[in-house]
Scaffold this motif. Structure first.
Motif, short mmCIF file in Angstrom:
data_model
loop_
_atom_site.label_atom_id
_atom_site.label_comp_id
_atom_site.label_asym_id
_atom_site.label_seq_id
_atom_site.Cartn_x
_atom_site.Cartn_y
_atom_site.Cartn_z
N ILE A 36 66.62 -48.86 46.05
CA ILE A 36 68.07 -49.11 46.17
C ILE A 36 68.29 -50.06 47.34
N GLY A 37 68.74 -51.28 47.06
CA GLY A 37 69.11 -52.22 48.13
C GLY A 37 67.93 -52.76 48.91
N ASP A 38 66.82 -53.03 48.22
CA ASP A 38 65.63 -53.53 48.94
C ASP A 38 65.95 -54.81 49.72
N SER A 39 65.43 -54.89 50.94
CA SER A 39 65.56 -56.06 51.83
C SER A 39 66.94 -56.25 52.44
N THR A 40 67.92 -55.45 52.06
CA THR A 40 69.25 -55.62 52.65
C THR A 40 69.33 -54.86 53.97
N TYR A 41 70.23 -55.30 54.83
CA TYR A 41 70.38 -54.70 56.16
C TYR A 41 71.30 -53.49 56.09
N MET A 100 78.72 -38.18 68.98
CA MET A 100 78.90 -38.46 67.56
C MET A 100 80.33 -38.19 67.12
N ASP A 101 80.86 -39.13 66.35
CA ASP A 101 82.20 -38.98 65.76
C ASP A 101 82.11 -39.24 64.27
N PHE A 102 82.89 -38.47 63.51
CA PHE A 102 83.04 -38.77 62.08
C PHE A 102 83.99 -39.95 61.94
N LEU A 103 83.63 -40.95 61.12
CA LEU A 103 84.50 -42.11 60.93
C LEU A 103 85.19 -42.11 59.57
N THR A 104 84.40 -42.04 58.52
CA THR A 104 84.97 -42.09 57.17
C THR A 104 83.92 -41.63 56.16
N ALA A 105 84.36 -41.50 54.92
CA ALA A 105 83.43 -41.16 53.83
C ALA A 105 83.68 -42.11 52.67
N THR A 106 82.62 -42.43 51.95
CA THR A 106 82.76 -43.28 50.77
C THR A 106 82.10 -42.60 49.58
N ASN A 107 82.53 -43.03 48.41
CA ASN A 107 81.96 -42.53 47.16
C ASN A 107 81.37 -43.73 46.44
N THR A 108 80.04 -43.80 46.40
CA THR A 108 79.39 -45.00 45.87
C THR A 108 78.59 -44.68 44.63
N ILE A 109 78.79 -45.49 43.60
CA ILE A 109 78.02 -45.31 42.37
C ILE A 109 77.09 -46.51 42.21
N PHE A 110 75.80 -46.22 42.23
CA PHE A 110 74.79 -47.26 42.04
C PHE A 110 74.42 -47.28 40.56
N LYS A 111 74.37 -48.46 39.99
CA LYS A 111 73.97 -48.55 38.57
C LYS A 111 72.48 -48.90 38.46
N GLU A 112 71.99 -49.66 39.43
CA GLU A 112 70.60 -50.10 39.45
C GLU A 112 69.87 -49.48 40.66
N PRO A 113 68.57 -49.25 40.60
CA PRO A 113 67.68 -49.38 39.45
C PRO A 113 67.87 -48.26 38.44
N LYS A 114 68.52 -47.16 38.86
CA LYS A 114 68.91 -46.12 37.89
C LYS A 114 70.18 -45.50 38.43
N PRO A 115 71.01 -44.91 37.56
CA PRO A 115 72.28 -44.38 38.02
C PRO A 115 72.12 -43.36 39.15
N ALA A 116 72.91 -43.53 40.19
CA ALA A 116 72.89 -42.60 41.32
C ALA A 116 74.28 -42.61 41.95
N GLN A 117 74.69 -41.46 42.46
CA GLN A 117 75.99 -41.38 43.12
C GLN A 117 75.82 -40.74 44.48
N ASN A 124 72.59 -61.18 56.96
CA ASN A 124 72.77 -61.22 55.51
C ASN A 124 71.45 -61.03 54.80
N PRO A 125 71.46 -60.41 53.62
CA PRO A 125 72.59 -59.68 53.04
C PRO A 125 72.67 -58.27 53.59
N LEU A 126 73.89 -57.77 53.74
CA LEU A 126 74.07 -56.37 54.12
C LEU A 126 73.90 -55.51 52.88
#
Ligand code: IPR
Ligand code: MG
Length: 140
Positions: free
Chosen positions: A28-33, A65-82, A120-122
């Motif tokens: 998931i996200g190979d080579s990205t920062y 440590m502080d909590f900042l935010t939460a995100t909900n991310t759906i990855f389609k590649e290389p296989k579905p993951a949430q 780049n790329p992030l």
């Protein structure tokens, strides 16, 4: 692995006006920062997970440590993951401490990057946050 949403914890480790990023070595996200972080373990708190993952991946000890935010991310590649990802921020216990690449199979290396001059790329979930104007630094 069963197809269920999983929880990730990602950490903005801040040093002056810079943030710690590493180039991912992953399907998931190979080579990205991306930020240090990883999977929340059973029974763990967010701060505990943040400190553990940063320590395991970089050897760094963090505090404030502080909590900042939460995100909900759906990855389609290389296989579905949430992932519901919890974003924390933290600073170093010792600002002289240098990050080490302790999981070379998962990361090509860590470095500090100025927030106004990010590499780049992030990793795309992070890219999306940056594009939306998100800023992890405390208000002055
Ligand atoms: P690990 O646990 O290997 O550090 O996981 P990660 O860094 O791939 O993070 C998982 C959550 C991401 C993919 C949103
Ligand atoms: Mg990780």
């Amino acid at each position: 692995m069963e197809n269920v949403p999983r929880v990730g914890v990602a950490v903005f480790v801040l040093l002056g006006k810079t943030v710690l990023l590493g180039q991912r070595r992953s399907s998931i996200g190979d080579s990205t920062y991306a930020l240090p972080g990883g999977h929340l373990e059973f029974g763990e708190g967010f701060e505990e997970c943040a400190a553990r993952e940063v320590k395991e991946e970089t050897g760094l000890d963090i505090q404030k440590m502080d909590f900042l935010t939460a995100t909900n991310t759906i990855f389609k590649e290389p296989k579905p993951a949430q992932y519901v990802t919890i974003f924390m921020r933290a600073v170093l216990d010792d600002p002289q401490q240098v990050p080490q690449t302790l999981e070379p199979d998962k990361c090509y290396g860590w470095d500090w990057y100025a927030w106004d001059d990010l590499p780049n790329p992030l990793f795309w979930p992070l890219e999306k946050m940056v594009q939306s104007g998100f800023n992890p630094f405390p208000a002055e």
